[in-house]
Motif scaffolding. Sequence first.
Motif, PDB file in Angstrom:
ATOM      1  N   VAL A 128      53.453  40.795  38.301  1.00  0.00           N
ATOM      2  CA  VAL A 128      54.062  40.501  39.652  1.00  0.00           C
ATOM      3  C   VAL A 128      52.932  40.481  40.607  1.00  0.00           C
ATOM      4  O   VAL A 128      53.213  39.588  41.412  1.00  0.00           O
ATOM      5  N   LEU A 129      51.909  41.560  40.524  1.00  0.00           N
ATOM      6  CA  LEU A 129      50.904  41.437  41.693  1.00  0.00           C
ATOM      7  C   LEU A 129      50.504  40.104  41.857  1.00  0.00           C
ATOM      8  O   LEU A 129      50.055  39.718  42.845  1.00  0.00           O
ATOM      9  N   ALA A 130      49.917  39.559  40.814  1.00  0.00           N
ATOM     10  CA  ALA A 130      49.183  38.322  40.582  1.00  0.00           C
ATOM     11  C   ALA A 130      50.168  37.157  41.301  1.00  0.00           C
ATOM     12  O   ALA A 130      49.655  36.343  42.126  1.00  0.00           O
ATOM     13  N   PHE A 131      51.400  37.139  40.993  1.00  0.00           N
ATOM     14  CA  PHE A 131      52.394  36.082  41.568  1.00  0.00           C
ATOM     15  C   PHE A 131      52.549  36.379  43.087  1.00  0.00           C
ATOM     16  O   PHE A 131      52.616  35.609  43.928  1.00  0.00           O
ATOM     17  N   VAL A 132      52.598  37.521  43.348  1.00  0.00           N
ATOM     18  CA  VAL A 132      52.674  37.858  44.947  1.00  0.00           C
ATOM     19  C   VAL A 132      51.410  37.549  45.656  1.00  0.00           C
ATOM     20  O   VAL A 132      51.560  36.817  46.648  1.00  0.00           O
ATOM     21  N   GLN A 133      50.291  37.799  45.185  1.00  0.00           N
ATOM     22  CA  GLN A 133      49.188  37.425  45.803  1.00  0.00           C
ATOM     23  C   GLN A 133      49.028  35.677  45.775  1.00  0.00           C
ATOM     24  O   GLN A 133      48.519  35.057  46.849  1.00  0.00           O
ATOM     25  N   SER A 134      49.359  35.342  44.740  1.00  0.00           N
ATOM     26  CA  SER A 134      49.465  33.516  44.660  1.00  0.00           C
ATOM     27  C   SER A 134      50.349  32.892  45.750  1.00  0.00           C
ATOM     28  O   SER A 134      49.815  31.918  46.233  1.00  0.00           O
ATOM     29  N   LEU A 150      44.846  47.318  36.771  1.00  0.00           N
ATOM     30  CA  LEU A 150      46.124  47.189  35.713  1.00  0.00           C
ATOM     31  C   LEU A 150      45.856  46.402  34.515  1.00  0.00           C
ATOM     32  O   LEU A 150      46.212  46.774  33.247  1.00  0.00           O
ATOM     33  N   GLU A 151      45.232  45.268  34.980  1.00  0.00           N
ATOM     34  CA  GLU A 151      44.759  44.201  33.874  1.00  0.00           C
ATOM     35  C   GLU A 151      43.811  44.801  33.036  1.00  0.00           C
ATOM     36  O   GLU A 151      44.012  44.611  31.754  1.00  0.00           O
ATOM     37  N   GLY A 152      43.043  45.679  33.401  1.00  0.00           N
ATOM     38  CA  GLY A 152      42.031  46.355  32.574  1.00  0.00           C
ATOM     39  C   GLY A 152      42.549  47.384  31.557  1.00  0.00           C
ATOM     40  O   GLY A 152      42.295  47.516  30.600  1.00  0.00           O
ATOM     41  N   VAL A 153      43.578  47.906  32.180  1.00  0.00           N
ATOM     42  CA  VAL A 153      44.339  48.992  31.175  1.00  0.00           C
ATOM     43  C   VAL A 153      45.186  48.221  29.967  1.00  0.00           C
ATOM     44  O   VAL A 153      44.984  48.490  28.983  1.00  0.00           O
ATOM     45  N   PHE A 154      45.521  46.973  30.521  1.00  0.00           N
ATOM     46  CA  PHE A 154      46.296  46.184  29.338  1.00  0.00           C
ATOM     47  C   PHE A 154      44.958  45.724  28.413  1.00  0.00           C
ATOM     48  O   PHE A 154      45.168  45.758  27.151  1.00  0.00           O
ATOM     49  N   LEU A 155      44.133  45.209  29.014  1.00  0.00           N
ATOM     50  CA  LEU A 155      42.947  44.504  28.120  1.00  0.00           C
ATOM     51  C   LEU A 155      42.291  45.791  27.167  1.00  0.00           C
ATOM     52  O   LEU A 155      42.033  45.350  25.875  1.00  0.00           O
ATOM     53  N   GLY A 156      42.041  46.834  27.822  1.00  0.00           N
ATOM     54  CA  GLY A 156      41.416  47.912  26.779  1.00  0.00           C
ATOM     55  C   GLY A 156      42.481  48.466  25.738  1.00  0.00           C
ATOM     56  O   GLY A 156      41.896  48.413  24.713  1.00  0.00           O
ATOM     57  N   VAL A 157      43.905  48.382  26.002  1.00  0.00           N
ATOM     58  CA  VAL A 157      44.567  48.667  24.926  1.00  0.00           C
ATOM     59  C   VAL A 157      44.723  47.925  23.937  1.00  0.00           C
ATOM     60  O   VAL A 157      44.538  48.022  22.633  1.00  0.00           O
ATOM     61  N   VAL A 158      44.980  46.446  24.446  1.00  0.00           N
ATOM     62  CA  VAL A 158      45.261  45.496  23.187  1.00  0.00           C
ATOM     63  C   VAL A 158      43.653  45.178  22.515  1.00  0.00           C
ATOM     64  O   VAL A 158      43.920  45.066  21.282  1.00  0.00           O
TER      65      VAL A 158
END
Length: 302
Positions: A128-134, A150-158
């Motif tokens: 959502v933040l990425a689309f807002v900034q775009s 937040l993207e780092g949290v996702f990448l860390g878990v996956v």
Amino acid sequence: MRSRNPVFSRRGFSRDNGYAGFNTAPQAGGPAVGTQANPYAQGNPYAQPSGNPYAQNPYAQQDLQYGAPQAPVTTGRMTMDDVVMRTASTLGLLIVTAALAWALLPVDDANIGRSYGIGIGAALVAMVLAFVQSFKRKPSPALILTYAGLEGVFLGVVSSIVDNRIASGAAMQAVLGTMAVFAGVLIAYKAGWIRVNRRFVGFVMAATLGFVLLMAVNLLFAVFGGGDGLGFRSGGLGIMFGIIGIILGACFLAIDFKQVEDGIAYGAPREEAWLAAFGVTVTLVWIYMEFLRLIAILNSND
């Protein structure tokens, strides 16, 4: 694992001015030739009727009065150092939060559901933040850094799930693969082997749109029909689409490099460096996820 889509709205070719910035060169010491030469010259809040939209001189009238030549304004413009520093900030924050998520969110049988849920939630908010900034006309450093965290949290878990439960060492392999693609595209771009022009951008955008639509359809079939959906993310088809995803990510990297080059050449304001960092970060996340998914598929087929 869902597909990660790089930002479609790129400053300089997809917003306000079509493909104005590509396959053109600035004129030294004067305005660019033609109306399509400067990617910041049309539909740009900074643009002025004069040839250089950033050549405002507060002492212009005084200079004219005393017959002194007007010196161009050079402060406040984006430089390569600005881009490097902003990109290092976003990627550094992403790496730190990914490492923290890996360490603090266990993926054993008792906790994998909770950890994966946190990772997916972080990814949705980041999207959502990425689309807002775009769609914002100006960069928001706080928004971009929050996206990276937040993207780092996702990448860390996956990454932890794939590395610990599917393929040991997959995360490091994906990192090395992403770094190799980045270095390879940078070398090819600087050597002139990749020419980013309107035809190149149009092809990449069309191919990416088709790729994303296919992945969305596959995801819908997987959610409502169960299993692997249409099979685009498993087996031989999964391997093929993983390679296509990496190639598309590499093409977006070349577009990112062209954006930075044009911005510096035409005197974009310093704040534009945050947009450059944002674009590069999104593209590298795309490439990393495609590598991680491809490694997982290859190991699951063993």
